[in-house]
Each structure stands twice: as C-alpha cells, then as structure tokens.
Design a protein around this motif. Structure first.
Motif, PDB file in Angstrom:
ATOM      1  N   ALA A  21       0.847  -1.197   0.000  1.00 10.51           N
ATOM      2  CA  ALA A  21       0.000   0.000   0.000  1.00 10.51           C
ATOM      3  C   ALA A  21       0.880   1.244   0.000  1.00 10.51           C
ATOM      4  O   ALA A  21       1.514   1.572   1.016  1.00 10.51           O
ATOM      5  N   ASN A  22       0.951   1.918  -1.157  1.00 12.26           N
ATOM      6  CA  ASN A  22       1.735   3.160  -1.306  1.00 12.26           C
ATOM      7  C   ASN A  22       3.162   2.991  -0.802  1.00 12.26           C
ATOM      8  O   ASN A  22       3.711   3.849  -0.116  1.00 12.26           O
ATOM      9  N   LEU A  23       3.760   1.873  -1.182  1.00 10.36           N
ATOM     10  CA  LEU A  23       5.083   1.522  -0.694  1.00 10.36           C
ATOM     11  C   LEU A  23       6.156   2.356  -1.392  1.00 10.36           C
ATOM     12  O   LEU A  23       6.130   2.514  -2.617  1.00 10.36           O
ATOM     13  N   GLY A  24       7.089   2.869  -0.607  1.00 12.97           N
ATOM     14  CA  GLY A  24       8.163   3.663  -1.184  1.00 12.97           C
ATOM     15  C   GLY A  24       9.431   3.569  -0.374  1.00 12.97           C
ATOM     16  O   GLY A  24       9.410   3.296   0.826  1.00 12.97           O
ATOM     17  N   LYS A  25      10.578   3.766  -1.039  1.00 14.53           N
ATOM     18  CA  LYS A  25      11.871   3.766  -0.368  1.00 14.53           C
ATOM     19  C   LYS A  25      12.762   4.833  -0.982  1.00 14.53           C
ATOM     20  O   LYS A  25      13.071   4.804  -2.182  1.00 14.53           O
ATOM     21  N   VAL A  26      13.165   5.796  -0.127  1.00 15.22           N
ATOM     22  CA  VAL A  26      14.097   6.849  -0.527  1.00 15.22           C
ATOM     23  C   VAL A  26      15.285   6.788   0.421  1.00 15.22           C
ATOM     24  O   VAL A  26      15.121   6.816   1.643  1.00 15.22           O
ATOM     25  N   TYR A  27      16.488   6.706  -0.130  1.00 17.03           N
ATOM     26  CA  TYR A  27      17.696   6.622   0.692  1.00 17.03           C
ATOM     27  C   TYR A  27      18.127   8.020   1.145  1.00 17.03           C
ATOM     28  O   TYR A  27      17.710   9.037   0.559  1.00 17.03           O
ATOM     29  N   PRO A  28      18.955   8.087   2.188  1.00 21.70           N
ATOM     30  CA  PRO A  28      19.359   9.388   2.750  1.00 21.70           C
ATOM     31  C   PRO A  28      19.972  10.354   1.738  1.00 21.70           C
ATOM     32  O   PRO A  28      19.847  11.578   1.887  1.00 21.70           O
ATOM     33  N   ASP A  29      20.639   9.816   0.703  1.00 16.82           N
ATOM     34  CA  ASP A  29      21.238  10.706  -0.300  1.00 16.82           C
ATOM     35  C   ASP A  29      20.238  11.200  -1.330  1.00 16.82           C
ATOM     36  O   ASP A  29      20.604  11.882  -2.288  1.00 16.82           O
ATOM     37  N   GLY A  30      18.972  10.852  -1.143  1.00 19.45           N
ATOM     38  CA  GLY A  30      17.921  11.307  -2.044  1.00 19.45           C
ATOM     39  C   GLY A  30      17.587  10.343  -3.162  1.00 19.45           C
ATOM     40  O   GLY A  30      16.647  10.584  -3.933  1.00 19.45           O
ATOM     41  N   THR A  31      18.317   9.234  -3.274  1.00 23.01           N
ATOM     42  CA  THR A  31      18.037   8.240  -4.315  1.00 23.01           C
ATOM     43  C   THR A  31      16.686   7.583  -4.069  1.00 23.01           C
ATOM     44  O   THR A  31      16.421   7.060  -2.981  1.00 23.01           O
ATOM     45  N   ALA A  33      14.594   4.598  -4.685  1.00 23.14           N
ATOM     46  CA  ALA A  33      14.653   3.203  -5.124  1.00 23.14           C
ATOM     47  C   ALA A  33      13.269   2.714  -5.519  1.00 23.14           C
ATOM     48  O   ALA A  33      13.101   2.003  -6.509  1.00 23.14           O
ATOM     49  N   VAL A  34      12.273   3.075  -4.729  1.00 22.07           N
ATOM     50  CA  VAL A  34      10.878   2.727  -5.012  1.00 22.07           C
ATOM     51  C   VAL A  34      10.042   3.972  -4.796  1.00 22.07           C
ATOM     52  O   VAL A  34      10.065   4.568  -3.709  1.00 22.07           O
ATOM     53  N   GLY A  35       9.311   4.383  -5.830  1.00 20.32           N
ATOM     54  CA  GLY A  35       8.533   5.611  -5.737  1.00 20.32           C
ATOM     55  C   GLY A  35       7.246   5.436  -4.977  1.00 20.32           C
ATOM     56  O   GLY A  35       7.088   5.883  -3.835  1.00 20.32           O
ATOM     57  N   ASP A  36       6.308   4.743  -5.591  1.00 20.65           N
ATOM     58  CA  ASP A  36       4.996   4.544  -4.956  1.00 20.65           C
ATOM     59  C   ASP A  36       4.341   3.338  -5.623  1.00 20.65           C
ATOM     60  O   ASP A  36       3.926   3.419  -6.777  1.00 20.65           O
ATOM     61  N   ILE A  37       4.275   2.236  -4.888  1.00 21.41           N
ATOM     62  CA  ILE A  37       3.713   1.009  -5.448  1.00 21.41           C
ATOM     63  C   ILE A  37       2.571   0.521  -4.569  1.00 21.41           C
ATOM     64  O   ILE A  37       2.721   0.385  -3.355  1.00 21.41           O
ATOM     65  N   SER A  38       1.443   0.254  -5.208  1.00 16.84           N
ATOM     66  CA  SER A  38       0.305  -0.363  -4.526  1.00 16.84           C
ATOM     67  C   SER A  38      -0.186  -1.517  -5.385  1.00 16.84           C
ATOM     68  O   SER A  38      -0.492  -1.329  -6.577  1.00 16.84           O
ATOM     69  N   LEU A  39      -0.232  -2.715  -4.790  1.00 18.59           N
ATOM     70  CA  LEU A  39      -0.774  -3.866  -5.503  1.00 18.59           C
ATOM     71  C   LEU A  39      -1.124  -4.968  -4.514  1.00 18.59           C
ATOM     72  O   LEU A  39      -0.648  -4.980  -3.383  1.00 18.59           O
ATOM     73  N   GLU A  40      -1.982  -5.872  -4.965  1.00 27.02           N
ATOM     74  CA  GLU A  40      -2.422  -7.016  -4.167  1.00 27.02           C
ATOM     75  C   GLU A  40      -1.896  -8.299  -4.803  1.00 27.02           C
ATOM     76  O   GLU A  40      -2.025  -8.496  -6.013  1.00 27.02           O
ATOM     77  N   VAL A  41      -1.293  -9.149  -3.996  1.00 31.78           N
ATOM     78  CA  VAL A  41      -0.871 -10.466  -4.439  1.00 31.78           C
ATOM     79  C   VAL A  41      -1.810 -11.489  -3.802  1.00 31.78           C
ATOM     80  O   VAL A  41      -1.732 -11.727  -2.599  1.00 31.78           O
ATOM     81  N   PRO A  42      -2.723 -12.087  -4.569  1.00 34.86           N
ATOM     82  CA  PRO A  42      -3.667 -13.049  -3.985  1.00 34.86           C
ATOM     83  C   PRO A  42      -2.949 -14.279  -3.437  1.00 34.86           C
ATOM     84  O   PRO A  42      -1.903 -14.684  -3.950  1.00 34.86           O
ATOM     85  N   ALA A  43      -3.509 -14.859  -2.417  1.00 33.58           N
ATOM     86  CA  ALA A  43      -2.924 -16.057  -1.807  1.00 33.58           C
ATOM     87  C   ALA A  43      -2.809 -17.168  -2.841  1.00 33.58           C
ATOM     88  O   ALA A  43      -3.738 -17.434  -3.601  1.00 33.58           O
TER      89      ALA A  43
END
Length: 337
Positions: A21-31, A33-43
């Motif tokens: 849900a609105n997953l994101g990763k920004v490193y301290p140097d501003g890079t 890595a992941v902007g904004d991802i939302s998706l469902e993976v069914p079982a």
C-alpha cells in the motif's frame, strides 16, 4: 503468527495474501529506489516483478521481509502489518531464494535444507525427514544428493536445493530474486518447467523478480511492470499485459513480438467459436480445451489447416480459426461452415 505457532507448524500451512500500500523507499542521499507502489498479491498466486535495472524490484522483496525498511507505505501479509512483527520471526515464515543460492559450503545438502527447521527447534529426525521430502519434491534423490556438498552439484542442482531450503519450514510466502538467471538457457528452461510443476503442488504465494519477459510470461499469474524509480506502470495477467499494454513504455518493454508470446498464455477457449456443420469435424485436427492458442497454432501448422476443433474429454465443443489467433484487423474469425 506468534513464535509458538510458527514453531509448531511443520507442513500444510496455507498461503497468504500480500498487500503493498503506497510503498516507497528513498535513501538518505535522495536516491529513489521505489517511488509509490500499490498492488495485491492473492494467496497462492505467483506474481512477477519485472523492469529495467534500477526500478526497485529487489528492493521491494527486501522490504517485504524487512531486510530494508520502507520510507513510506505499508506491507500486509494476510492483513497483518509486517512492521508490527518481530523481523526474525517474520523471516522464518518467509522463504527467500536468491540468484547465487547462498548455500553454506561446508554443510551437506541435507543440512543446508534443514537450516530454518533447525533454528525453529525441530528434532533431528523430523528435520531429516522434511529435508529428504523436499529434495525429492524438487527432483533430487535424497539418498544420492543429501550427503553431498554444494561444490559437488551443478548450478541447476544447487538452485533446486535453494528452493528446497526456502520451503523447508512451510513458509506462507516465497520471495525469489532472479532465481534462475545464473544458469545456462537450457538448464534455465528445465528449472522453470520443474518450478511450475512444483508450484502446482505446493501453491505458495510467490513474488519473483526477473529481467526476462519470457520468464515472466511463462511463470507469472500476474506481472507487475516497473519503471526506473520504482513506479508501477501496469499490473495484469500475462495475456492482458501482452494484448493490452497500458502505455507506450509498457509496449516497448514487452517487445514487438508480444503477439507471439501472448499465444502461449492465452487459453484456447478465448478464441473459440461455435462449430457449424458437424460433418466437417471429422476431417479437421483437434486441440484440447485445456490448451493454449500456441498449442492450437502448432496443430494448424503441422496439419496445414486453417481451423482446429476444440475438444473436451474427446467431445467437440468449439472451433478456432488461424485468423482468430492473431486478431487480424478487418478479418473476423467465423464458425466453420
């Protein structure tokens, strides 16, 4: 799931759904890595993350098992936020397979497979039984290979051991990062085939990273196409992705020959038309209803026919024309007259 529940579970644990849900990763140097991802993976489904280098595919995997903490958003496994769980216990219910396997070189194959059950406190007899069961499941004879060491196995065999080790404690989720890319193309194809057979047996929830569109189409129930900076361009089943790319960027990524790839993942029933005169059936080749359009085309080409009869349990249920396979413009696939 608490530690006791994990420890007491040996086999047969259900697969789990995954929510990003609105997953994101920004490193301290501003890079980013992941902007904004939302998706469902069914079982029980296998979802493939694919995209160019730098699009955050592997970062997403590492955030799911908390090797990397996200900068924003949430990850839920069966509705439970992974951030609220102990990371060590979380990882013990998540199998993880990497490109170069990462087997312990000074441990036997059987001992490698039993790594997580041993950490969970299983007794020696149960660990050996589970390891042998899984070696057999991935196509390695435990009597022949269980006592060997990683350097005594081929690359493809080591990759199978990696999968067996990831499944040893019956995880609810399996993460796979470029699992087959380190082996040659022939072995890779065989491993993919074996893996499809394995998934049909264990039905785990799997998130797999690859850079190979053919592998993604062959293995995935759904495919997430990511762009540089970790943006989600499209998330769809393979047939939909190939037939209806959501943007020019996706169309370029899946390739100009996507129509051929689509045949291998599109069920025959999707192009099937009613049968006309019954007397025409006996002289036409057949394809099973469970097959794909690729199967139908192969039959047409080998029999030099423009049409095939679709059968279910030997009974004709429809027909497919060659033109229908490619959705040729201004040409409508018609029933056999």
């Amino acid at each position: 799931m608490d530690a006791t529940a994990i420890k007491d579970s040996g086999a047969g644990r259900s697969a789990a759904s995954i929510t990003l849900a609105n997953l994101g990763k920004v490193y301290p140097d501003g890079t980013v890595a992941v902007g904004d991802i939302s998706l469902e993976v069914p079982a029980g489904e296998l979802v493939v993350l694919i995209g160019p280098s730098g699009c955050g595919k592997s970062t997403v995997l590492r955030m799911i098992n908390r090797l990397i903490e996200p900068s924003k958003g949430r990850i839920l496994i069966d509705g439970r936020d992974v951030a609220a769980q102990d990371p060590v216990e979380l990882r013990r219910q998540i199998g993880y397979v990497i490109q170069n396997v990462g087997l312990f070189p000074h441990q036997t194959i059987r001992t490698n497979v039993g790594t997580v059950p041993r950490l969970l406190g299983w007794d020696r007899k149960r660990i050996r039984s589970r390891a042998d069961e899984l070696l057999d499941l991935v196509g390695l004879d435990p009597a022949r290979h269980g006592g060997r060491y990683p350097h005594e196995l081929s690359g493809g065999q080591r990759q199978r051991v990696g999968v067996a080790r990831a499944l040893a404690a019956d995880p609810v989720v399996l993460l796979m990062d470029e699992p087959f890319s380190a082996v040659d193309p022939i072995v890779r194809s065989r491993l993919q085939e074996e893996f499809l057979r394995l998934q049909a047996t264990v039905r785990k929830t799997i998130v797999l990273v690859t850079h190979d569109i053919d592998e993604a189409v062959r293995l995935g129930d759904r495919i997430a196409v990511l762009a540089e900076g970790g943006l989600l361009l499209q998330y769809a089943p393979p047939a939909e992705l190939l037939s209806r790319p959501a943007s020019p960027a996706v169309r370029e990524f899946v390739g100009a020959d996507r129509g051929i790839r689509r045949l291998a993942v599109t069920p025959v029933r999707d192009a099937m038309r009613p049968i006309g005169h019954v007397e025409e059936i006996s002289r036409l080749p057949t394809v099973d209803l469970s097959g794909t359009l690729h199967d139908a085309l192969a039959v047409m080409l080998t029999s030099d026919s423009l049409n095939v009869i679709v059968v279910e349990d030997g009974t004709p249920v429809g027909a497919v024309s060659r033109s229908a396979l490619f959705d040729m413009p201004n040409e409508e696939a018609t029933a056999i007259a």
